[in-house]
Design an enzyme around this catalytic site. Structure first.
Site, PDB file in Angstrom:
ATOM      1  N   THR A  93       0.943  -1.074   0.034  1.00 32.85           N
ATOM      2  CA  THR A  93      -0.102   0.139   0.066  1.00 32.85           C
ATOM      3  C   THR A  93       1.012   1.067  -0.169  1.00 32.85           C
ATOM      4  O   THR A  93       1.294   1.460   1.025  1.00 32.85           O
ATOM      5  CB  THR A  93      -0.770  -0.001   1.181  1.00 32.85           C
ATOM      6  OG1 THR A  93      -1.743  -1.032   1.021  1.00 32.85           O
ATOM      7  CG2 THR A  93      -1.963   1.490   1.252  1.00 32.85           C
ATOM      8  N   LYS A 168      -7.541   1.685  -3.025  1.00 31.25           N
ATOM      9  CA  LYS A 168      -7.190   1.603  -1.606  1.00 31.25           C
ATOM     10  C   LYS A 168      -7.274   2.489  -0.615  1.00 31.25           C
ATOM     11  O   LYS A 168      -7.714   2.364   0.506  1.00 31.25           O
ATOM     12  CB  LYS A 168      -5.761   0.820  -1.361  1.00 31.25           C
ATOM     13  CG  LYS A 168      -5.286   0.453  -0.013  1.00 31.25           C
ATOM     14  CD  LYS A 168      -5.931  -0.633   0.398  1.00 31.25           C
ATOM     15  CE  LYS A 168      -5.514  -0.919   1.982  1.00 31.25           C
ATOM     16  NZ  LYS A 168      -4.265  -1.774   1.867  1.00 31.25           N
ATOM     17  N   LYS A 243      -1.117   5.206   8.511  1.00 31.54           N
ATOM     18  CA  LYS A 243      -0.292   5.454   7.322  1.00 31.54           C
ATOM     19  C   LYS A 243      -1.201   5.420   6.035  1.00 31.54           C
ATOM     20  O   LYS A 243      -1.084   6.444   5.157  1.00 31.54           O
ATOM     21  CB  LYS A 243       0.544   4.234   7.001  1.00 31.54           C
ATOM     22  CG  LYS A 243       1.119   4.022   5.549  1.00 31.54           C
ATOM     23  CD  LYS A 243       1.506   2.624   5.153  1.00 31.54           C
ATOM     24  CE  LYS A 243       1.862   2.242   4.019  1.00 31.54           C
ATOM     25  NZ  LYS A 243       2.049   0.901   3.646  1.00 31.54           N
TER      26      LYS A 243
END
Length: 297
Positions: A93, A168, A243
């Site tokens: 990611t 995502k 994050k």
């Protein structure tokens, strides 16, 4: 069956590589952490001495690395050893810009590429029930889909290069916001004398229903498999949620999107991490929300 190079054998990559071995593929892997490499070897992965050494007979490469700078550091080395036409799949990611740079590197070497981040956490990685969100050409997707299907339950082609990472960050921004909302609902219910089960029974069958409630309930009891029943051990850590929320904010600023709740969710999770809870499951945010001495302002 295919020979697959797998770089990044940690909490997510290790089980993913193991599932490819279980599916009958030859997997040659590498990780800079010796313990991760040993665990992968016990699961049947052939461990190489470097990232480039995994490429000797590989038809495709999967990378699962922490952040974009790691991907952009590893891919040039991989590509030096890759044959033209090799497919590189990045399931890390990372930010969209780094994903686009990785695609450009692959093109320069005559290779196919797919950005393919995942959702489902370590549980999904172990059970091969991950959701893959992919970006890249139809040719790359068609070549990758059978392999991704051995590691996940849902495999989506979201669009061109970078679209997987875009999906995502949007998905996880929704998740971070919704978990805070569910946690606040339970914190209020506790103050009002309403049991966890009563709120769950009502909200899970009415307009408050969402994944953060029905699959990952942040209080013990209603969903036995949720981390709340295991001392908030991840799962999906608060540090990783932070994050992803920060990646979403970077994307929002770059694109001019207005995401005030996403920004507030990032602030709340930053505070949670700052209090020493980055290693807790992200659903543990309820414990900070209950504490009236923090989270204001």
């Amino acid at each position: 069956m295919s020979t697959i190079a797998f770089i990044g054998l940690g909490n997510m990559g290790g089980p993913m590589a193991a599932n490819l071995v279980k599916a009958g593929h030859r997997v040659v892997g590498y990780d800079v952490v010796a313990e991760a490499a040993v665990a992968a070897a016990l699961a049947g992965v052939e461990v190489a001495g470097s990232a480039r050494e995994t490429l000797a007979e590989a038809e495709m490469v999967v990378t699962m690395l922490p952040v974009g700078k790691h991907v952009l550091a590893v891919w040039p080395d991989i590509l030096q050893g890759a044959r033209p036409g090799t497919l590189l799949i990045d399931s890390s990611t990372i930010d969209v810009d780094s994903a686009l740079q990785a695609h450009a590197l692959a093109r320069q070497h005559g290779c196919l590429a797919l950005d393919a981040p995942v959702s489902g956490g370590t549980g999904g990685a172990k059970a091969a029930t991950l959701t893959f969100m992919t970006g890249g050409s139809a040719e790359a997707f068609d070549k990758a889909k059978p392999i991704l299907g051995k590691m996940g339950k849902n495999v989506f082609h979201c669009g061109d290069e970078g679209a997987g990472q875009a999906a995502k960050v949007c998905n996880n921004m929704i998740l971070g916001i919704s978990m805070i909302g569910v946690a606040e609902g339970f914190a209020l219910a506790e103050k009002l004398g309403l049991s966890h089960q009563a709120l769950f029974d009502v909200a899970s069958t009415s307009s408050g229903q969402c994944w953060s409630l029905t699959s990952y309930c942040p209080v013990p009891g209603p969903v036995p498999a949720s981390p709340a029943n295991n001392g908030y051990k991840p799962g999906f850590s608060a540090a990783l949620m932070l994050k992803d929320l920060r990646l979403a904010q970077e994307a929002a600023m770059a694109s001019g999107a207005n995401t005030p709740l996403g920004a507030e969710a990032a602030r709340i999770y930053a505070l949670f991490e700052g209090l020493g809870h980055g290693g807790d499951d992200f659903s543990g945010i309820i414990n900070m929300i209950r504490d009236k001495s923090v989270g204001r302002g």
